[in-house]
Design an enzyme around this catalytic site. Structure first.
Site, PDB file in Angstrom:
ATOM      1  N   ARG A  56     -32.270  52.319  -8.619  1.00 44.77           N
ATOM      2  CA  ARG A  56     -30.858  51.909  -8.580  1.00 44.77           C
ATOM      3  C   ARG A  56     -30.233  51.909  -9.981  1.00 44.77           C
ATOM      4  NH1 ARG A  56     -30.518  46.621  -5.494  1.00 44.77           N
ATOM      5  NH2 ARG A  56     -28.306  46.918  -5.906  1.00 44.77           N
ATOM      6  N   ASN A  89     -22.035  42.437  -7.503  1.00 46.44           N
ATOM      7  CA  ASN A  89     -22.688  43.725  -7.753  1.00 46.44           C
ATOM      8  C   ASN A  89     -23.497  43.691  -9.042  1.00 46.44           C
ATOM      9  OD1 ASN A  89     -21.344  44.507  -5.497  1.00 46.44           O
ATOM     10  ND2 ASN A  89     -19.745  45.638  -6.574  1.00 46.44           N
ATOM     11  N   HIS A 106     -24.894  37.751  -9.398  1.00 46.80           N
ATOM     12  CA  HIS A 106     -26.226  38.139  -8.908  1.00 46.80           C
ATOM     13  C   HIS A 106     -27.013  38.930  -9.949  1.00 46.80           C
ATOM     14  CE1 HIS A 106     -24.944  37.634  -4.388  1.00 46.80           C
ATOM     15  NE2 HIS A 106     -25.172  36.489  -5.006  1.00 46.80           N
ATOM     16  N   CYS A 136     -41.446  35.999 -26.267  1.00 49.56           N
ATOM     17  CA  CYS A 136     -42.686  35.210 -26.184  1.00 49.56           C
ATOM     18  C   CYS A 136     -43.935  36.064 -25.996  1.00 49.56           C
ATOM     19  CB  CYS A 136     -42.590  34.168 -25.068  1.00 49.56           C
ATOM     20  SG  CYS A 136     -42.762  34.871 -23.402  1.00 49.56           S
ATOM     21  N   GLY A 172     -14.632  44.161  -0.396  1.00 52.28           N
ATOM     22  CA  GLY A 172     -15.847  44.920  -0.090  1.00 52.28           C
ATOM     23  C   GLY A 172     -17.109  44.099  -0.007  1.00 52.28           C
ATOM     24  N   THR A 173     -17.018  42.927   0.602  1.00 51.69           N
ATOM     25  CA  THR A 173     -18.238  42.140   0.814  1.00 51.69           C
ATOM     26  C   THR A 173     -18.278  41.692   2.265  1.00 51.69           C
ATOM     27  OG1 THR A 173     -19.485  40.165   0.149  1.00 51.69           O
ATOM     28  CG2 THR A 173     -17.102  40.072  -0.160  1.00 51.69           C
ATOM     29  N   ASN A 198     -11.283  45.092   3.016  1.00 51.52           N
ATOM     30  CA  ASN A 198     -12.514  45.618   3.597  1.00 51.52           C
ATOM     31  C   ASN A 198     -12.153  46.796   4.505  1.00 51.52           C
ATOM     32  OD1 ASN A 198     -15.151  45.850   4.948  1.00 51.52           O
ATOM     33  ND2 ASN A 198     -15.530  43.777   4.206  1.00 51.52           N
ATOM     34  N   LEU A 199     -13.150  47.575   4.848  1.00 52.41           N
ATOM     35  CA  LEU A 199     -12.919  48.655   5.807  1.00 52.41           C
ATOM     36  C   LEU A 199     -12.569  48.069   7.163  1.00 52.41           C
ATOM     37  CD1 LEU A 199     -15.781  51.224   5.058  1.00 52.41           C
ATOM     38  CD2 LEU A 199     -13.348  51.404   4.456  1.00 52.41           C
ATOM     39  N   ALA A 216     -11.140  50.481  -0.385  1.00 54.67           N
ATOM     40  CA  ALA A 216     -10.628  49.715  -1.534  1.00 54.67           C
ATOM     41  C   ALA A 216      -9.955  50.620  -2.569  1.00 54.67           C
ATOM     42  CB  ALA A 216     -11.778  48.935  -2.181  1.00 54.67           C
TER      43      ALA A 216
HETATM   44  C1  BJW Z   1     -15.904  48.541   2.023  1.00 57.04           C
HETATM   45  C2  BJW Z   1     -15.960  49.895   1.656  1.00 57.04           C
HETATM   46  C3  BJW Z   1     -14.813  50.418   1.008  1.00 57.04           C
HETATM   47  C4  BJW Z   1     -17.835  49.408   2.590  1.00 57.04           C
HETATM   48  N1  BJW Z   1     -13.739  49.621   0.784  1.00 57.04           N
HETATM   49  N2  BJW Z   1     -14.832  47.779   1.793  1.00 57.04           N
HETATM   50  C5  BJW Z   1     -28.701  29.614   5.698  1.00 57.04           C
HETATM   51  C6  BJW Z   1     -27.351  29.289   5.582  1.00 57.04           C
HETATM   52  C7  BJW Z   1     -26.690  29.423   4.372  1.00 57.04           C
HETATM   53  C8  BJW Z   1     -27.346  29.899   3.251  1.00 57.04           C
HETATM   54  C9  BJW Z   1     -28.678  30.224   3.363  1.00 57.04           C
HETATM   55  C10 BJW Z   1     -29.351  30.079   4.570  1.00 57.04           C
HETATM   56  N3  BJW Z   1     -30.628  30.478   4.369  1.00 57.04           N
HETATM   57  C11 BJW Z   1     -30.777  30.880   3.088  1.00 57.04           C
HETATM   58  C12 BJW Z   1     -29.586  30.734   2.457  1.00 57.04           C
HETATM   59  C13 BJW Z   1     -29.270  31.063   1.048  1.00 57.04           C
HETATM   60  C14 BJW Z   1     -29.274  32.563   0.783  1.00 57.04           C
HETATM   61  C15 BJW Z   1     -28.408  33.265   1.824  1.00 57.04           C
HETATM   62  O1  BJW Z   1     -27.199  33.352   1.721  1.00 57.04           O
HETATM   63  N4  BJW Z   1     -29.013  33.832   2.851  1.00 57.04           N
HETATM   64  C16 BJW Z   1     -28.243  34.486   3.915  1.00 57.04           C
HETATM   65  C17 BJW Z   1     -28.901  35.793   4.281  1.00 57.04           C
HETATM   66  C18 BJW Z   1     -28.077  33.516   5.061  1.00 57.04           C
HETATM   67  N5  BJW Z   1     -28.694  32.735  -0.537  1.00 57.04           N
HETATM   68  C19 BJW Z   1     -29.429  32.652  -1.631  1.00 57.04           C
HETATM   69  O2  BJW Z   1     -30.651  32.506  -1.590  1.00 57.04           O
HETATM   70  C20 BJW Z   1     -28.698  32.684  -2.956  1.00 57.04           C
HETATM   71  N6  BJW Z   1     -29.052  31.571  -3.734  1.00 57.04           N
HETATM   72  C21 BJW Z   1     -28.755  30.317  -3.332  1.00 57.04           C
HETATM   73  O3  BJW Z   1     -28.189  30.080  -2.279  1.00 57.04           O
HETATM   74  O4  BJW Z   1     -29.120  29.352  -4.236  1.00 57.04           O
HETATM   75  C22 BJW Z   1     -28.855  27.967  -3.884  1.00 57.04           C
HETATM   76  C23 BJW Z   1     -27.433  27.535  -4.121  1.00 57.04           C
HETATM   77  C24 BJW Z   1     -26.793  26.675  -3.246  1.00 57.04           C
HETATM   78  C25 BJW Z   1     -25.475  26.269  -3.481  1.00 57.04           C
HETATM   79  C26 BJW Z   1     -24.800  26.689  -4.583  1.00 57.04           C
HETATM   80  C27 BJW Z   1     -25.442  27.549  -5.459  1.00 57.04           C
HETATM   81  C28 BJW Z   1     -26.741  27.969  -5.215  1.00 57.04           C
HETATM   82  C29 BJW Z   1     -29.060  33.949  -3.729  1.00 57.04           C
HETATM   83  C30 BJW Z   1     -28.519  35.184  -3.093  1.00 57.04           C
HETATM   84  C31 BJW Z   1     -29.000  36.424  -3.815  1.00 57.04           C
HETATM   85  C32 BJW Z   1     -28.482  37.692  -3.177  1.00 57.04           C
HETATM   86  N7  BJW Z   1     -29.144  38.795  -3.727  1.00 57.04           N
HETATM   87  C33 BJW Z   1     -28.812  40.132  -3.261  1.00 57.04           C
HETATM   88  C34 BJW Z   1     -29.879  41.139  -3.793  1.00 57.04           C
HETATM   89  C35 BJW Z   1     -29.991  41.123  -5.270  1.00 57.04           C
HETATM   90  C36 BJW Z   1     -28.989  42.006  -5.949  1.00 57.04           C
HETATM   91  C37 BJW Z   1     -29.248  43.489  -5.731  1.00 57.04           C
HETATM   92  O5  BJW Z   1     -30.381  43.897  -5.518  1.00 57.04           O
HETATM   93  O6  BJW Z   1     -28.263  44.244  -5.789  1.00 57.04           O
HETATM   94  O7  BJW Z   1     -27.478  40.468  -3.664  1.00 57.04           O
HETATM   95  S1  BJW Z   1     -28.750  40.301  -1.486  1.00 57.04           S
HETATM   96  C38 BJW Z   1     -27.446  41.467  -1.461  1.00 57.04           C
HETATM   97  O8  BJW Z   1     -26.373  40.896  -0.683  1.00 57.04           O
HETATM   98  C39 BJW Z   1     -26.955  41.592  -2.911  1.00 57.04           C
HETATM   99  C40 BJW Z   1     -25.462  41.499  -2.714  1.00 57.04           C
HETATM  100  O9  BJW Z   1     -24.830  41.078  -3.912  1.00 57.04           O
HETATM  101  C41 BJW Z   1     -25.313  40.549  -1.570  1.00 57.04           C
HETATM  102  C42 BJW Z   1     -23.992  40.636  -0.851  1.00 57.04           C
HETATM  103  O10 BJW Z   1     -23.847  41.899  -0.247  1.00 57.04           O
HETATM  104  P1  BJW Z   1     -22.399  42.543  -0.135  1.00 57.04           P
HETATM  105  O11 BJW Z   1     -21.886  42.880  -1.479  1.00 57.04           O
HETATM  106  O12 BJW Z   1     -21.542  41.694   0.717  1.00 57.04           O
HETATM  107  O13 BJW Z   1     -22.756  43.944   0.563  1.00 57.04           O
HETATM  108  P2  BJW Z   1     -22.816  44.292   2.142  1.00 57.04           P
HETATM  109  O14 BJW Z   1     -23.526  45.596   2.268  1.00 57.04           O
HETATM  110  O15 BJW Z   1     -23.338  43.184   2.924  1.00 57.04           O
HETATM  111  O16 BJW Z   1     -21.280  44.476   2.556  1.00 57.04           O
HETATM  112  C43 BJW Z   1     -20.499  45.566   2.087  1.00 57.04           C
HETATM  113  C44 BJW Z   1     -19.106  45.408   2.678  1.00 57.04           C
HETATM  114  O17 BJW Z   1     -18.257  46.393   2.078  1.00 57.04           O
HETATM  115  C45 BJW Z   1     -19.044  45.632   4.191  1.00 57.04           C
HETATM  116  O18 BJW Z   1     -18.329  44.542   4.798  1.00 57.04           O
HETATM  117  C46 BJW Z   1     -18.271  46.941   4.347  1.00 57.04           C
HETATM  118  O19 BJW Z   1     -17.453  46.965   5.517  1.00 57.04           O
HETATM  119  C47 BJW Z   1     -17.450  46.954   3.083  1.00 57.04           C
HETATM  120  N8  BJW Z   1     -17.077  48.301   2.594  1.00 57.04           N
HETATM  121  N9  BJW Z   1     -17.144  50.428   1.996  1.00 57.04           N
HETATM  122  C48 BJW Z   1     -13.764  48.365   1.186  1.00 57.04           C
HETATM  123  N10 BJW Z   1     -14.746  51.754   0.614  1.00 57.04           N
END
Ligand code: BJW
Length: 230
Positions: A56, A89, A106, A136, A172-173, A198-199, A216
């Site tokens: 990536r 992102n 993230h 370290c 886009g999330t 969003n789409l 977007a």
């Molecule tokens: C377009 C388009 C175009 C396409 N134009 N639009 C139960 C309930 C609630 C929470 C939890 C739970 N169990 C566990 C949790 C916590 C957990 C969580 O949320 N889990 C869920 C699965 C339920 N979260 C965590 O563990 C986080 N930490 C945490 O909560 O710590 C405690 C805390 C508590 C309170 C306050 C603070 C902290 C950490 C989350 C880490 C996420 N990591 C990732 C991977 C690492 C990064 C990487 O490798 O890149 O991050 S997961 C992945 O998802 C990545 C992304 O940043 C993230 C979000 O994805 P995103 O960006 O929304 O992408 P998509 O593919 O889902 O959506 C794309 C969208 O674009 C779509 O809607 C399309 O339609 C649209 N689109 N083309 C406009 N042209």
């Protein structure tokens, strides 16, 4: 209107050729989340995780920002108030487009993190398991990425911005991952107007007052022109 807070996700980079996570054929269709985006997955198979992020990082290095990223740069430059950009992102397309202030909640592909002492440094293009920390010397280098179960970056600063935002925009999330998915409710509770780009309406779509559906690269430039009155 004094402050606009914008949250971006993988969708804004999709038109630059970078894969989203949850769309058909997205990254989570190709890899199990537990294997490549958790600390436990990294412990079990560091080679797999390093390969995932090395690939990536290489894709991100050649990707170019699109009209959506550029529209936000125009907004940051020309809006009379404050524009706060929070991105989920890990690519650097906002910076490549010219955005001055970007919060990577993230983490970033461009960063390396020491799992032993938490020192951070610029990641080489290829990281390997057991790479040494320059501070370290522990063989504990990992990508500076926030995995599931880990605390996202800058949360205090982000919640402060959400507390006095006049307008909150989500771009886009899918609204599946917390705490980012909760920002719209937080902003609304504090009196901000909310708009989703969003789409299609996302999982959290009903929480937004306004919705701009479409790519977007088209909806953001139009919105920015409206906001700037030109
Ligand atoms: C377009 C388009 C175009 C396409 N134009 N639009 C139960 C309930 C609630 C929470 C939890 C739970 N169990 C566990 C949790 C916590 C957990 C969580 O949320 N889990 C869920 C699965 C339920 N979260 C965590 O563990 C986080 N930490 C945490 O909560 O710590 C405690 C805390 C508590 C309170 C306050 C603070 C902290 C950490 C989350 C880490 C996420 N990591 C990732 C991977 C690492 C990064 C990487 O490798 O890149 O991050 S997961 C992945 O998802 C990545 C992304 O940043 C993230 C979000 O994805 P995103 O960006 O929304 O992408 P998509 O593919 O889902 O959506 C794309 C969208 O674009 C779509 O809607 C399309 O339609 C649209 N689109 N083309 C406009 N042209």
């Amino acid at each position: 209107m004094k402050k606009i807070v914008i949250l971006t996700g993988a969708g804004i980079s999709a038109e630059s050729g970078l894969g989203t996570f949850r769309d058909e054929g997205g990254l989570w269709a190709q890899h199990r989340v537990e294997d490549v985006a958790t600390p436990e997955g990294f412990q079990r198979n560091p080679e797999l995780v390093m390969d995932f992020y090395n690939t990536r990082r290489a894709q991100s290095a050649t990707a170019l920002p699109n009209a959506g990223h550029k529209a936000l740069v125009r907004l940051e430059a020309d809006f009379a108030g404050e524009v706060v950009l929070i991105t989920q992102n890990v690519d650097d397309l906002h910076e490549k487009a010219g955005m001055k202030r970007v919060m990577h909640m993230h983490g970033a592909l461009s960063g390396a993190l020491c799992a032993a002492c938490e020192h951070r440094w610029p990641a080489p293009m290829i990281m390997a398991p057991g790479d040494a920390c320059p501070a370290c010397k522990a063989p504990a280098a990992r990508p500076d990425i926030v995995w599931f179960g880990e605390m996202p970056y800058d949360m205090d600063i982000i919640y402060d911005h959400l507390a006095d935002a006049d307008l909150f925009a989500s771009v886009g999330t899918s609204g599946n991952v917390y705490p980012a998915a909760g920002f719209v409710s937080e902003a609304r509770r504090n009196g901000a107007r909310t708009v989703e780009f969003n789409l299609e309406a996302s999982a959290a779509g009903a929480l937004f007052q306004d919705r701009r559906l479409g790519p977007a690269s088209e909806t953001l430039p139009a919105w920015v022109s409206e906001l700037l009155g030109a």
